[in-house]
Design a protein around this motif. Structure first.
Motif, PDB file in Angstrom:
ATOM      1  N   ASP A 154       0.841  -1.186   0.000  1.00  0.00           N
ATOM      2  CA  ASP A 154       0.000   0.000   0.000  1.00  0.00           C
ATOM      3  C   ASP A 154       0.882   1.244   0.000  1.00  0.00           C
ATOM      4  O   ASP A 154       2.090   1.164   0.205  1.00  0.00           O
ATOM      5  CB  ASP A 154      -0.956   0.007   1.199  1.00  0.00           C
ATOM      6  N   ARG A 155       0.263   2.373  -0.245  1.00  0.00           N
ATOM      7  CA  ARG A 155       0.997   3.628  -0.372  1.00  0.00           C
ATOM      8  C   ARG A 155       1.762   3.968   0.894  1.00  0.00           C
ATOM      9  O   ARG A 155       2.901   4.437   0.833  1.00  0.00           O
ATOM     10  CB  ARG A 155       0.034   4.751  -0.749  1.00  0.00           C
ATOM     11  N   SER A 156       1.200   3.716   2.059  1.00  0.00           N
ATOM     12  CA  SER A 156       1.873   4.039   3.319  1.00  0.00           C
ATOM     13  C   SER A 156       3.166   3.254   3.485  1.00  0.00           C
ATOM     14  O   SER A 156       4.200   3.809   3.864  1.00  0.00           O
ATOM     15  CB  SER A 156       0.956   3.762   4.510  1.00  0.00           C
ATOM     16  N   THR A 157       3.116   1.973   3.183  1.00  0.00           N
ATOM     17  CA  THR A 157       4.301   1.125   3.304  1.00  0.00           C
ATOM     18  C   THR A 157       5.358   1.527   2.276  1.00  0.00           C
ATOM     19  O   THR A 157       6.549   1.603   2.585  1.00  0.00           O
ATOM     20  CB  THR A 157       3.918  -0.353   3.139  1.00  0.00           C
ATOM     21  N   VAL A 158       4.913   1.804   1.061  1.00  0.00           N
ATOM     22  CA  VAL A 158       5.839   2.251   0.014  1.00  0.00           C
ATOM     23  C   VAL A 158       6.452   3.597   0.397  1.00  0.00           C
ATOM     24  O   VAL A 158       7.634   3.841   0.166  1.00  0.00           O
ATOM     25  CB  VAL A 158       5.134   2.296  -1.354  1.00  0.00           C
ATOM     26  N   SER A 159       5.671   4.456   1.036  1.00  0.00           N
ATOM     27  CA  SER A 159       6.186   5.758   1.487  1.00  0.00           C
ATOM     28  C   SER A 159       7.312   5.591   2.508  1.00  0.00           C
ATOM     29  O   SER A 159       8.313   6.319   2.460  1.00  0.00           O
ATOM     30  CB  SER A 159       5.065   6.590   2.129  1.00  0.00           C
ATOM     31  N   LEU A 160       7.145   4.646   3.410  1.00  0.00           N
ATOM     32  CA  LEU A 160       8.208   4.383   4.396  1.00  0.00           C
ATOM     33  C   LEU A 160       9.471   3.889   3.711  1.00  0.00           C
ATOM     34  O   LEU A 160      10.583   4.297   4.051  1.00  0.00           O
ATOM     35  CB  LEU A 160       7.730   3.365   5.433  1.00  0.00           C
ATOM     36  N   TRP A 161       9.302   2.998   2.730  1.00  0.00           N
ATOM     37  CA  TRP A 161      10.459   2.519   1.979  1.00  0.00           C
ATOM     38  C   TRP A 161      11.158   3.667   1.253  1.00  0.00           C
ATOM     39  O   TRP A 161      12.377   3.805   1.314  1.00  0.00           O
ATOM     40  CB  TRP A 161      10.042   1.426   0.995  1.00  0.00           C
ATOM     41  N   LEU A 162      10.368   4.500   0.564  1.00  0.00           N
ATOM     42  CA  LEU A 162      10.961   5.629  -0.165  1.00  0.00           C
ATOM     43  C   LEU A 162      11.695   6.579   0.777  1.00  0.00           C
ATOM     44  O   LEU A 162      12.799   7.031   0.469  1.00  0.00           O
ATOM     45  CB  LEU A 162       9.885   6.401  -0.929  1.00  0.00           C
ATOM     46  N   ALA A 163      11.090   6.881   1.907  1.00  0.00           N
ATOM     47  CA  ALA A 163      11.736   7.783   2.869  1.00  0.00           C
ATOM     48  C   ALA A 163      13.075   7.211   3.323  1.00  0.00           C
ATOM     49  O   ALA A 163      14.077   7.933   3.418  1.00  0.00           O
ATOM     50  CB  ALA A 163      10.814   8.028   4.061  1.00  0.00           C
ATOM     51  N   THR A 164      13.101   5.916   3.573  1.00  0.00           N
ATOM     52  CA  THR A 164      14.343   5.256   3.987  1.00  0.00           C
ATOM     53  C   THR A 164      15.369   5.279   2.845  1.00  0.00           C
ATOM     54  O   THR A 164      16.517   5.665   3.034  1.00  0.00           O
ATOM     55  CB  THR A 164      14.059   3.800   4.396  1.00  0.00           C
ATOM     56  N   ALA A 165      14.939   4.877   1.650  1.00  0.00           N
ATOM     57  CA  ALA A 165      15.848   4.786   0.503  1.00  0.00           C
ATOM     58  C   ALA A 165      16.377   6.148   0.073  1.00  0.00           C
ATOM     59  O   ALA A 165      17.528   6.264  -0.354  1.00  0.00           O
ATOM     60  CB  ALA A 165      15.136   4.111  -0.662  1.00  0.00           C
ATOM     61  N   LEU A 166      15.544   7.179   0.192  1.00  0.00           N
ATOM     62  CA  LEU A 166      15.934   8.514  -0.251  1.00  0.00           C
ATOM     63  C   LEU A 166      16.499   9.364   0.883  1.00  0.00           C
ATOM     64  O   LEU A 166      16.877  10.515   0.671  1.00  0.00           O
ATOM     65  CB  LEU A 166      14.735   9.223  -0.898  1.00  0.00           C
ATOM     66  N   ASN A 167      16.518   8.788   2.090  1.00  0.00           N
ATOM     67  CA  ASN A 167      17.007   9.496   3.274  1.00  0.00           C
ATOM     68  C   ASN A 167      16.278  10.833   3.465  1.00  0.00           C
ATOM     69  O   ASN A 167      16.891  11.890   3.603  1.00  0.00           O
ATOM     70  CB  ASN A 167      18.527   9.713   3.193  1.00  0.00           C
ATOM     71  N   MET A 168      14.946  10.746   3.437  1.00  0.00           N
ATOM     72  CA  MET A 168      14.079  11.918   3.552  1.00  0.00           C
ATOM     73  C   MET A 168      12.926  11.578   4.490  1.00  0.00           C
ATOM     74  O   MET A 168      12.626  10.409   4.681  1.00  0.00           O
ATOM     75  CB  MET A 168      13.480  12.271   2.191  1.00  0.00           C
ATOM     76  N   PRO A 169      12.265  12.600   5.007  1.00  0.00           N
ATOM     77  CA  PRO A 169      11.054  12.312   5.786  1.00  0.00           C
ATOM     78  C   PRO A 169       9.939  11.801   4.860  1.00  0.00           C
ATOM     79  O   PRO A 169       9.950  12.085   3.665  1.00  0.00           O
ATOM     80  CB  PRO A 169      10.673  13.661   6.399  1.00  0.00           C
ATOM     81  N   VAL A 170       9.007  11.068   5.440  1.00  0.00           N
ATOM     82  CA  VAL A 170       7.844  10.608   4.680  1.00  0.00           C
ATOM     83  C   VAL A 170       7.076  11.838   4.219  1.00  0.00           C
ATOM     84  O   VAL A 170       6.839  12.761   4.994  1.00  0.00           O
ATOM     85  CB  VAL A 170       6.952   9.684   5.541  1.00  0.00           C
ATOM     86  N   CYS A 171       6.697  11.846   2.959  1.00  0.00           N
ATOM     87  CA  CYS A 171       5.997  13.022   2.430  1.00  0.00           C
ATOM     88  C   CYS A 171       4.490  12.898   2.638  1.00  0.00           C
ATOM     89  O   CYS A 171       3.971  11.822   2.912  1.00  0.00           O
ATOM     90  CB  CYS A 171       6.332  13.227   0.959  1.00  0.00           C
ATOM     91  N   THR A 172       3.814  14.008   2.486  1.00  0.00           N
ATOM     92  CA  THR A 172       2.357  14.041   2.564  1.00  0.00           C
ATOM     93  C   THR A 172       1.810  13.951   1.150  1.00  0.00           C
ATOM     94  O   THR A 172       2.146  14.760   0.291  1.00  0.00           O
ATOM     95  CB  THR A 172       1.882  15.353   3.225  1.00  0.00           C
ATOM     96  N   TRP A 173       0.990  12.940   0.924  1.00  0.00           N
ATOM     97  CA  TRP A 173       0.437  12.709  -0.411  1.00  0.00           C
ATOM     98  C   TRP A 173      -0.801  13.567  -0.627  1.00  0.00           C
ATOM     99  O   TRP A 173      -1.651  13.684   0.254  1.00  0.00           O
ATOM    100  CB  TRP A 173       0.074  11.244  -0.578  1.00  0.00           C
ATOM    101  N   LEU A 174      -0.920  14.133  -1.808  1.00  0.00           N
ATOM    102  CA  LEU A 174      -2.119  14.847  -2.223  1.00  0.00           C
ATOM    103  C   LEU A 174      -2.884  13.918  -3.147  1.00  0.00           C
ATOM    104  O   LEU A 174      -2.382  13.528  -4.203  1.00  0.00           O
ATOM    105  CB  LEU A 174      -1.756  16.143  -2.951  1.00  0.00           C
ATOM    106  N   GLU A 175      -4.105  13.562  -2.728  1.00  0.00           N
ATOM    107  CA  GLU A 175      -4.897  12.577  -3.466  1.00  0.00           C
ATOM    108  C   GLU A 175      -5.879  13.243  -4.409  1.00  0.00           C
ATOM    109  O   GLU A 175      -6.496  14.253  -4.069  1.00  0.00           O
ATOM    110  CB  GLU A 175      -5.699  11.718  -2.494  1.00  0.00           C
ATOM    111  N   LYS A 176      -6.010  12.642  -5.581  1.00  0.00           N
ATOM    112  CA  LYS A 176      -7.044  13.047  -6.531  1.00  0.00           C
ATOM    113  C   LYS A 176      -7.505  11.773  -7.221  1.00  0.00           C
ATOM    114  O   LYS A 176      -6.828  11.271  -8.117  1.00  0.00           O
ATOM    115  CB  LYS A 176      -6.502  14.055  -7.538  1.00  0.00           C
ATOM    116  N   GLY A 177      -8.608  11.219  -6.748  1.00  0.00           N
ATOM    117  CA  GLY A 177      -9.084   9.946  -7.263  1.00  0.00           C
ATOM    118  C   GLY A 177      -8.122   8.831  -6.880  1.00  0.00           C
ATOM    119  O   GLY A 177      -7.710   8.721  -5.731  1.00  0.00           O
ATOM    120  N   ARG A 178      -7.723   8.032  -7.864  1.00  0.00           N
ATOM    121  CA  ARG A 178      -6.794   6.926  -7.616  1.00  0.00           C
ATOM    122  C   ARG A 178      -5.332   7.355  -7.728  1.00  0.00           C
ATOM    123  O   ARG A 178      -4.441   6.535  -7.552  1.00  0.00           O
ATOM    124  CB  ARG A 178      -7.066   5.792  -8.603  1.00  0.00           C
ATOM    125  N   VAL A 179      -5.096   8.620  -8.033  1.00  0.00           N
ATOM    126  CA  VAL A 179      -3.728   9.111  -8.211  1.00  0.00           C
ATOM    127  C   VAL A 179      -3.355  10.019  -7.045  1.00  0.00           C
ATOM    128  O   VAL A 179      -4.113  10.907  -6.665  1.00  0.00           O
ATOM    129  CB  VAL A 179      -3.579   9.877  -9.545  1.00  0.00           C
TER     130      VAL A 179
END
Length: 127
Positions: A14-39
């Motif tokens: 899911d997006r939350s789990t992928v966000s944690l991975w990205l934050a770790t891999a990119l050495n950044m804080p987890v970002c806040t997603w802006l949702e519009k439908g499925r995107v």
């Protein structure tokens, strides 16, 4: 050769789990997603990220719209995602252009949760 952007397809995550991975891999804080439908969109420093929920059936698309990622290719990113998330991840075999023909458009790489790699045929569009 470094690709201009990175796109992978993630299953059973899911997006939350992928966000944690990205934050770790990119050495950044987890970002806040802006949702519009499925995107959904967010920004990891200078790397715009796009999450397309159920882009192809149960597969979610993650697009990193930058060449400034730790990964030079979709495959490198897919391997890192599969290892961290312990799920199947798919990506294109390389850059594809219409001149390459439709047969090659359906050839994909699949990285399994155990990080084994296989080439598959995956029909992502209706024929």
């Amino acid at each position: 050769m470094r690709q201009p952007d990175i796109e992978i397809y993630v299953k059973d995550s899911d997006r939350s789990t992928v966000s944690l991975w990205l934050a770790t891999a990119l050495n950044m804080p987890v970002c806040t997603w802006l949702e519009k439908g499925r995107v959904s969109r967010c920004q990891y420093g200078d790397i715009p990220a796009v999450w397309f929920e159920h882009a192809v059936g149960k597969w979610h698309s993650l697009l990193l719209e930058s060449e400034n990622t730790p990964w030079a290719t979709d495959l490198e990113c897919a391997q890192a995602a599969a290892a961290y998330l312990q799920v199947q991840v798919r990506c294109a075999t390389g850059s594809w252009q219409e001149a390459d023909g439709e047969e090659d458009a359906d050839r994909w790489l699949q990285v399994n949760a155990d990080t084994s790699l296989e080439t598959i045929t995956w029909y992502t569009a209706n024929k």
